[in-house]
Scaffold this active site. Structure first.
Site, PDB file in Angstrom:
ATOM      1  N   GLY A  10     -14.439  41.571   8.941  1.00 16.70           N
ATOM      2  CA  GLY A  10     -14.319  40.857   7.734  1.00 16.70           C
ATOM      3  C   GLY A  10     -15.139  39.566   7.735  1.00 16.70           C
ATOM      4  CB  THR A 124     -10.461  36.272  12.335  1.00 17.92           C
ATOM      5  OG1 THR A 124      -9.406  36.763  11.302  1.00 17.92           O
ATOM      6  CG2 THR A 124      -9.784  35.512  13.452  1.00 17.92           C
ATOM      7  CB  ILE A 125      -9.284  34.372   7.076  1.00 18.01           C
ATOM      8  CG1 ILE A 125      -8.783  35.667   6.761  1.00 18.01           C
ATOM      9  CG2 ILE A 125     -10.690  34.177   6.510  1.00 18.01           C
ATOM     10  CD1 ILE A 125      -8.336  36.211   5.495  1.00 18.01           C
ATOM     11  CG  ASP A 126      -6.217  38.075   9.835  1.00 18.92           C
ATOM     12  OD1 ASP A 126      -6.213  37.524   8.768  1.00 18.92           O
ATOM     13  OD2 ASP A 126      -6.642  38.962  10.029  1.00 18.92           O
ATOM     14  NE  ARG A 272       5.997  38.981 -14.839  1.00 22.74           N
ATOM     15  CZ  ARG A 272       7.048  39.330 -15.560  1.00 22.74           C
ATOM     16  NH1 ARG A 272       8.208  39.930 -14.916  1.00 22.74           N
ATOM     17  NH2 ARG A 272       7.190  39.274 -16.920  1.00 22.74           N
TER      18      ARG A 272
HETATM   19  O1  F6P Z   1      -9.820  40.519   9.479  1.00 24.48           O
HETATM   20  C1  F6P Z   1      -9.147  39.846   8.561  1.00 24.48           C
HETATM   21  C2  F6P Z   1      -8.746  40.472   7.275  1.00 24.48           C
HETATM   22  O2  F6P Z   1      -9.106  39.499   6.283  1.00 24.48           O
HETATM   23  C3  F6P Z   1      -7.191  40.759   7.434  1.00 24.48           C
HETATM   24  O3  F6P Z   1      -6.616  39.851   7.295  1.00 24.48           O
HETATM   25  C4  F6P Z   1      -7.111  41.891   6.410  1.00 24.48           C
HETATM   26  O4  F6P Z   1      -6.058  42.750   6.650  1.00 24.48           O
HETATM   27  C5  F6P Z   1      -8.512  42.586   6.512  1.00 24.48           C
HETATM   28  O5  F6P Z   1      -9.425  41.782   7.068  1.00 24.48           O
HETATM   29  C6  F6P Z   1      -9.047  43.322   5.391  1.00 24.48           C
HETATM   30  O6  F6P Z   1     -10.041  43.989   5.518  1.00 24.48           O
HETATM   31  P1  F6P Z   1     -11.047  44.663   4.617  1.00 24.48           P
HETATM   32  O7  F6P Z   1     -11.868  43.503   3.939  1.00 24.48           O
HETATM   33  O8  F6P Z   1     -11.970  45.604   5.319  1.00 24.48           O
HETATM   34  O9  F6P Z   1     -10.247  45.534   3.540  1.00 24.48           O
END
Ligand code: F6P
Length: 348
Positions: A10, A124-126, A272
């Site tokens: 990602g 990674t943003i995670d 919501r």
């Molecule tokens: O790996 C980072 C991430 O943004 C996760 O937080 C998320 O679950 C995933 O990628 C989403 O992946 P994609 O862009 O392939 O849908």
């Protein structure tokens, strides 16, 4: 030396800052740099081009990656490892800088063991990559999510509603925890700590009882329920889709809506949901991510120049150091229970 550079998995803000730094430093050393397109896919397809001072000019502040990205898994392709090795040779590369998260760097680690000269940069943003205090991209994502929570606060208050905001975080709740704390969320749900819907309902009711007629719940997409009755056969509360990517990850999303429905049903308070999704991954990097990405990129170029392969640039305290790719990809860095305990002070 001829050095390849690729961005896999990602995308996230800060990738271009790393590419720029790798190229600038490597050119300073007198090496040549080649950008491999769309992650490991580019190595498999021999899709690459030389990166010059011109090609990396003006990209520091731009989100995404000028090289493109994909979730291509070399080891899911028939004879993938050999193709990668042959192409590395055919492209006359001496070294490769892989910029990515656990999946991309997991492949880098295997290819290093298979004989390729690889170094890694943690993206990674995670923020769930092991052996580094922070990955670049995380700070930008947290800032986007925090701003979203701030915005949700004003509308939640005007309408006296409960707002459930879903942020990314498949296995680790770093974004939810940081953005939830920074945005003053009234409950935070993370994958590491399975939740009981009754606890959230109680917290919301308690707030109402003390005159706070609105609440913000921040939930990581990978959050899981505690009780077995509410758990589906995969052990997750909700799986929006059973589609999997080439690393076998189920595509998540949708838990906020389910929780919102449940809260409204159990409290009678209008509720919501909002899913931030890829908005968290787009746009310009924060200053922090630009600087961290730049430091990582310079360090990766230094590792290559000194032929110190099989390593990843990592942030430890305020220092950038080299750690083994094995250590970085051996396990995920998840939220520690003490940090989550601290956040609980604000859950009501
Ligand atoms: O790996 C980072 C991430 O943004 C996760 O937080 C998320 O679950 C995933 O990628 C989403 O992946 P994609 O862009 O392939 O849908």
């Amino acid at each position: 030396m001829k050095i390849g550079v690729l961005t896999g998995g990602g995308d996230c803000p800060g990738l271009n800052a790393v590419i720029r730094a790798v190229v600038r430093k490597s050119l300073e050393y007198g090496h040549q740099v080649y950008g491999i397109k769309r992650g490991w896919k580019g190595l498999i397809e021999k899709n690459y081009e030389e990166l010059t001072l011109d090609s990396i000019s003006g990209i520091l502040h731009k989100g995404g990656t000028i090289l493109g990205s994909s979730r291509t898994n070399v080891y899911k392709i028939e004879n993938g490892e050999n193709i990668a090795k042959e192409n590395f040779k055919a492209m006359e590369l001496d070294a490769l800088v892989a910029i990515g998260g656990e999946d991309t760097l997991g492949i880098a680690s295997k290819l290093f063991k298979a004989g390729l000269n690889v170094v890694g940069v943690p993206k990674t943003i995670d923020n769930d990559l092991n052996a580094t205090d922070y990955t670049f991209g995380f700070d930008s994502a947290v800032n986007v999510a925090t701003e979203a929570i701030d915005r949700l606060h004003t509308t939640a208050e005007s309408h006296e509603r409960v707002m459930v905001v879903e942020v990314m975080g498949r296995h680790a709740g770093w974004i939810a925890l940081h953005a939830g704390l920074a945005g003053g969320a009234d409950y935070i749900l993370i994958p590491e700590v399975p939740f009981d819907i009754n606890d959230i309902v109680d917290a919301v009711k308690k707030r109402h009882a003390r005159g706070k007629k609105f609440s913000i719940i921040c939930v990581a997409e990978g959050a899981k329920v505690k009780t077995e009755e509410e758990t589906d056969k995969d052990g997750s509360f909700v799986l929006a889709s059973l589609k999997k990517d080439s690393f076998g990850h189920v595509m998540l999303g949708g838990i906020a809506e389910i929780i919102a429905e449940e809260i409204e049903k159990r409290t009678g308070f209008e509720t919501r949901s909002t899913v931030l999704g890829h908005i968290q991954r787009g746009g310009s990097p924060t200053a922090f991510d630009r600087v961290l990405g730049t430091r990582f990129g310079i360090f990766a170029a230094e590792l290559v120049n000194s032929k110190d392969f099989g390593k990843m640039a990592a942030l430890k305290g305020s220092q950038i150091v080299g750690v083994s790719l094995d250590e970085a990809t051996g396990k995920l860095k998840t939220v520690n229970p003490e940090f989550y305990e601290l956040a609980k002070t604000f859950f009501n």
